[in-house]
Design an enzyme around this catalytic site. Structure first.
Site, PDB file in Angstrom:
ATOM      1  N   MET A  16     -12.185   4.320  -0.189  1.00  9.97           N
ATOM      2  CA  MET A  16     -12.754   5.007   1.285  1.00  9.97           C
ATOM      3  C   MET A  16     -14.010   5.622   0.395  1.00  9.97           C
ATOM      4  SD  MET A  16      -9.743   3.432   3.799  1.00  9.97           S
ATOM      5  CE  MET A  16      -8.973   3.226   1.919  1.00  9.97           C
ATOM      6  N   ASP A  56      -6.603  -6.288   4.456  1.00  6.14           N
ATOM      7  CA  ASP A  56      -5.919  -4.571   4.542  1.00  6.14           C
ATOM      8  C   ASP A  56      -6.308  -4.939   6.031  1.00  6.14           C
ATOM      9  OD1 ASP A  56      -4.906  -2.237   4.215  1.00  6.14           O
ATOM     10  OD2 ASP A  56      -6.622  -1.797   2.909  1.00  6.14           O
ATOM     11  N   HIS A  62      -8.663   0.897  -4.332  1.00  7.04           N
ATOM     12  CA  HIS A  62      -9.665   0.760  -2.959  1.00  7.04           C
ATOM     13  C   HIS A  62     -10.167   1.928  -2.314  1.00  7.04           C
ATOM     14  CE1 HIS A  62      -9.129  -0.139   2.026  1.00  7.04           C
ATOM     15  NE2 HIS A  62     -10.897   0.026   1.251  1.00  7.04           N
ATOM     16  N   MET A 115      -9.234   8.447  -0.542  1.00  7.35           N
ATOM     17  CA  MET A 115      -9.844   8.458   0.773  1.00  7.35           C
ATOM     18  C   MET A 115     -10.088  10.451   1.052  1.00  7.35           C
ATOM     19  SD  MET A 115      -7.305   7.236   4.583  1.00  7.35           S
ATOM     20  CE  MET A 115      -7.201   5.564   4.083  1.00  7.35           C
ATOM     21  N   SER A 151       0.641  -1.335   0.017  1.00  4.69           N
ATOM     22  CA  SER A 151       0.418  -0.027   0.136  1.00  4.69           C
ATOM     23  C   SER A 151       0.919   1.255  -0.089  1.00  4.69           C
ATOM     24  CB  SER A 151      -0.794  -0.472   1.499  1.00  4.69           C
ATOM     25  OG  SER A 151      -1.114   1.159   1.892  1.00  4.69           O
ATOM     26  N   HIS A 181      -1.157  -1.590  -4.288  1.00  5.97           N
ATOM     27  CA  HIS A 181      -2.488  -1.278  -3.001  1.00  5.97           C
ATOM     28  C   HIS A 181      -2.400   0.543  -3.215  1.00  5.97           C
ATOM     29  CE1 HIS A 181      -5.895  -2.166  -1.205  1.00  5.97           C
ATOM     30  NE2 HIS A 181      -5.563  -1.211  -0.638  1.00  5.97           N
ATOM     31  N   MET A 190     -11.438  -5.809   5.893  1.00  2.55           N
ATOM     32  CA  MET A 190     -10.315  -4.725   6.873  1.00  2.55           C
ATOM     33  C   MET A 190     -10.172  -5.435   7.597  1.00  2.55           C
ATOM     34  SD  MET A 190     -10.046  -2.389   4.827  1.00  2.55           S
ATOM     35  CE  MET A 190      -8.979  -1.059   5.778  1.00  2.55           C
ATOM     36  N   ASP A 210      -4.547   3.520  -1.991  1.00  3.48           N
ATOM     37  CA  ASP A 210      -5.964   3.854  -1.355  1.00  3.48           C
ATOM     38  C   ASP A 210      -6.877   4.569  -1.769  1.00  3.48           C
ATOM     39  OD1 ASP A 210      -5.806   2.379   0.338  1.00  3.48           O
ATOM     40  OD2 ASP A 210      -3.355   2.287   1.336  1.00  3.48           O
TER      41      ASP A 210
HETATM   42  C1  DX5 Z   1      -6.290   1.785   5.574  1.00  5.03           C
HETATM   43  C2  DX5 Z   1      -5.709   1.080   4.228  1.00  5.03           C
HETATM   44  C3  DX5 Z   1      -4.794   0.164   4.358  1.00  5.03           C
HETATM   45  C4  DX5 Z   1      -3.703   0.730   4.847  1.00  5.03           C
HETATM   46  C5  DX5 Z   1      -2.624  -0.622   5.073  1.00  5.03           C
HETATM   47  O1  DX5 Z   1      -7.485   2.408   5.400  1.00  5.03           O
HETATM   48  O2  DX5 Z   1      -6.760   1.227   3.854  1.00  5.03           O
HETATM   49  O3  DX5 Z   1      -4.272  -0.364   2.813  1.00  5.03           O
HETATM   50  O4  DX5 Z   1      -2.544   1.795   3.913  1.00  5.03           O
HETATM   51  O5  DX5 Z   1      -1.550   0.278   6.169  1.00  5.03           O
HETATM   52  P1  DX5 Z   1      -0.832  -1.118   6.973  1.00  5.03           P
HETATM   53  O6  DX5 Z   1      -0.545  -2.348   6.738  1.00  5.03           O
HETATM   54  O7  DX5 Z   1       0.013   0.209   7.793  1.00  5.03           O
HETATM   55  O8  DX5 Z   1      -1.449  -0.781   8.201  1.00  5.03           O
HETATM   56 ZN    ZN Z   2      -6.391  -0.407   1.764  1.00  2.38          ZN
END
Ligand code: DX5
Ligand code: ZN
Length: 227
Positions: A70, A177, A68, A39, A10, A35, A139, A37
């Site tokens: 969010m 994740d 991903h 947000m 990620s 990956h 998650m 993320d």
């Molecule tokens: C959290 C994200 C993850 C995050 C994981 O909201 O969806 O993908 O980057 O990070 P680690 O491995 O540090 O928990």
């Molecule tokens: Zn993620």
């Protein structure tokens, strides 16, 4: 089935000022996916990146982008992220009001569609959609930030999601994740995960390439290896 484990670093924990170099490092270390993320500051408290950054990453990455979302009302941005270069796109069941329509839309664009479950959302929430999913993302922390601690009940959740998929006649992969590192990788694989996301455990180390290799090795004999 002990083959086909995929490691998905990620980039949330990467150095955004040298993202291309960080992606190259994990690819040298054998990353299978990158990956990403996304947000929005609404569905989760944090704000990260959008389609222009995904498009820029697409130009330098040699591995498929696993995006991903969010974000609230993710259906509004499916086309933007597909056009930007996502190969896999996942939306939260808690955020997608018409999940079936959104999953169908993603698949109609020719990429893989996934549904994501927050830690408090039961596996049964997938019962009516399981047969339509290309993958499920479980998650194992509450979404929003990297570097959080793995929630142990996620192991049971993985088993339950696998049961729901099996009842629907699906053998779709399950992605895990949040808080994944060398201490729990073998456990999540044994519980049914085959795509392992890791941010802090890879980019929080001085050598992301070595950390990517180490995470795969920690999966044990289940992990197989990239040539
Ligand atoms: C959290 C994200 C993850 C995050 C994981 O909201 O969806 O993908 O980057 O990070 P680690 O491995 O540090 O928990
Ligand atoms: Zn993620």
């Amino acid at each position: 089935m002990n083959r086909g484990i995929q490691i998905a670093p990620s980039i949330l924990s990467a150095n955004f000022a040298k993202l291309g170099e960080d992606i190259a490092a994990v690819e040298r270390g054998g990353a299978d996916l990158i990956h990403v993320d996304v947000m929005d500051g609404h569905f989760v408290p944090n704000i990260t990146i959008g389609p222009p950054v995904v498009r820029a990453i697409r130009k330098v990455a040699t591995r498929p982008l696993d995006v991903h979302l969010m974000i609230d009302q993710p259906e509004r941005y499916v086309d933007d992220f597909v056009d930007a270069g996502a190969a896999m796109l996942s939306v939260h069941v808690e955020a997608a009001r018409h999940l079936h329509r959104t999953i169908a839309h993603i698949k109609s664009r020719g990429i893989k569609a996934g549904a994501v479950l927050n830690p408090s959302t039961p596996a049964t929430a997938l019962e009516e959609i399981a047969g339509d999913l290309d993958f499920v993302l479980v998650m194992s922390v509450n979404p929003g930030f990297g570097g959080q601690v793995f929630i142990p009940q996620s192991l049971e959740k993985l088993r339950r999601v696998r049961e729901v998929l099996s009842r629907a006649g699906s053998s779709a992969p399950i992605e895990i994740d949040g808080g994944i590192d060398a201490t729990n990788a073998a456990d999540v694989v044994a519980a049914g995960a085959s795509i392992l996301v890791a941010g802090n455990a890879i980019f929080g180390t001085p050598d992301a390439e070595a950390a990517t290799r180490a995470l795969r090795a920690a999966c044990g004999s289940a992990a197989g290896s990239r040539a």
